[in-house]
Design an enzyme around this catalytic site. Structure first.
Site, PDB file in Angstrom:
ATOM      1  N   MET A 160       0.974   6.552 -11.329  1.00  0.00           N
ATOM      2  CA  MET A 160       0.300   5.699 -10.450  1.00  0.00           C
ATOM      3  C   MET A 160      -0.273   4.508 -10.983  1.00  0.00           C
ATOM      4  O   MET A 160       0.080   4.211 -12.066  1.00  0.00           O
ATOM      5  CB  MET A 160      -0.970   6.459  -9.772  1.00  0.00           C
ATOM      6  CG  MET A 160      -0.964   7.492  -8.707  1.00  0.00           C
ATOM      7  SD  MET A 160      -0.597   6.502  -7.232  1.00  0.00           S
ATOM      8  CE  MET A 160      -2.400   6.126  -6.766  1.00  0.00           C
ATOM      9  N   ASN A 161      -0.791   3.473 -10.149  1.00  0.00           N
ATOM     10  CA  ASN A 161      -1.421   2.420 -10.864  1.00  0.00           C
ATOM     11  C   ASN A 161      -2.868   2.268 -10.342  1.00  0.00           C
ATOM     12  O   ASN A 161      -3.229   3.076  -9.241  1.00  0.00           O
ATOM     13  CB  ASN A 161      -0.687   1.267 -10.904  1.00  0.00           C
ATOM     14  CG  ASN A 161      -0.286   0.869  -9.420  1.00  0.00           C
ATOM     15  OD1 ASN A 161      -1.168   0.754  -8.594  1.00  0.00           O
ATOM     16  ND2 ASN A 161       1.129   0.632  -8.937  1.00  0.00           N
ATOM     17  N   HIS A 162      -3.587   1.227 -10.866  1.00  0.00           N
ATOM     18  CA  HIS A 162      -4.989   1.136 -10.268  1.00  0.00           C
ATOM     19  C   HIS A 162      -5.228   0.645  -8.747  1.00  0.00           C
ATOM     20  O   HIS A 162      -6.320   0.357  -8.401  1.00  0.00           O
ATOM     21  CB  HIS A 162      -5.932   0.180 -11.232  1.00  0.00           C
ATOM     22  CG  HIS A 162      -5.903   0.804 -12.514  1.00  0.00           C
ATOM     23  ND1 HIS A 162      -6.666   2.178 -12.706  1.00  0.00           N
ATOM     24  CD2 HIS A 162      -5.673   0.427 -13.793  1.00  0.00           C
ATOM     25  CE1 HIS A 162      -6.766   2.293 -13.739  1.00  0.00           C
ATOM     26  NE2 HIS A 162      -6.056   1.563 -14.653  1.00  0.00           N
ATOM     27  N   SER A 163      -4.188   0.240  -8.095  1.00  0.00           N
ATOM     28  CA  SER A 163      -4.303  -0.521  -6.700  1.00  0.00           C
ATOM     29  C   SER A 163      -4.972   0.556  -5.887  1.00  0.00           C
ATOM     30  O   SER A 163      -4.579   1.842  -5.750  1.00  0.00           O
ATOM     31  CB  SER A 163      -3.006  -0.936  -6.195  1.00  0.00           C
ATOM     32  OG  SER A 163      -3.038  -1.223  -4.809  1.00  0.00           O
TER      33      SER A 163
END
Ligand code: CTP
Length: 203
Positions: A9-12
């Protein structure tokens, strides 16, 4: 997915994309929001399609065509694990950590913006950058053949990725970059939706 229990995942947060969908609907647009896995409620007045990964997102965006406008605000994963085993990857005593081989995901913005009969009249992208924000965004605008791109500073400490506020610079083809005053994601969405309405009204 790396395996049935792990994922990349990423921080978005999805907040900016959801806010844009809500503002366009408020102006009377018929909006389909294709959203990745986010912890946000469906915005009112919007048809929401939930997807789990980049390939599903591309398929859902294609299914939403034809459209006058495409706004690509998702922080799509650039790569995915080449193989996803059906069972959880287990630790073996004494074995080295497993290597995760990645392959490239489709570029949704680039695909939607490619010239062709289905291309929306206006294609808007975002550029998440941690350095040389405007220069990198300008290169992305050309590379992906979009009409507008919102350059987004996501350097650590900027508070934009995942937060409630955003600071963006609008780049259009052949005109000077327009830095917008920092504001809430809703304010950014409202300004963008207004400009989109103006642009469509023009043509
Ligand atoms: N994008 C997309 N599909 C991808 C990757 C990105 O549609 N597989 C879109 C994003 O929604 C955004 C734009 O492309 O509108 C730029 O995304 P960004 O993450 O800033 O750039 P990348 O293309 O991933 O390039 P890089 O990672 O090299 O900065």
């Amino acid at each position: 997915a790396i395996d049935p229990v792990r994922f990349i995942m990423n921080h978005s947060s999805g907040k900016q994309g959801h806010a844009i969908a809500a503002e366009l609907a408020r102006l009377g647009a018929d909006v389909t929001l294709v959203s990745g896995p986010v912890a946000l409620p469906d915005p009112p007045g919007v048809a929401v399609v939930r997807v789990e990964n980049a390939r599903e997102m591309l398929a859902a965006c294609r299914a939403a065509l034809p459209a006058d406008v495409a706004v690509c605000a998702a922080a799509v994963a650039d790569w995915r694990p080449k193989e996803t085993p059906l069972q959880k990857i287990k630790k073996e005593a004494g074995a080295p950590p497993p290597a995760i081989r990645l392959v490239e995901n489709p570029d949704i913005l680039r695909t939607l913006a490619a010239d062709g009969p289905q291309r929306p009249r206006l294609v808007v992208g975002f550029a998440a950058e941690t350095e040389q924000v405007v220069a990198h965004a300008a290169a992305k605008l050309r590379r992906k053949n979009c009409d507008w791109i919102l350059a987004n500073d996501v350097a650590p400490g900027s508070g934009t990725f995942g937060g409630d506020r955003n600071a963006v610079t609008l780049l259009r083809r052949d005109s000077a970059p327009e830095p917008w005053p920092p504001g809430s994601k809703q304010e950014v969405a409202r300004r963008l939706a207004g400009l989109i309405a103006e642009e469509l009204g023009r043509g």
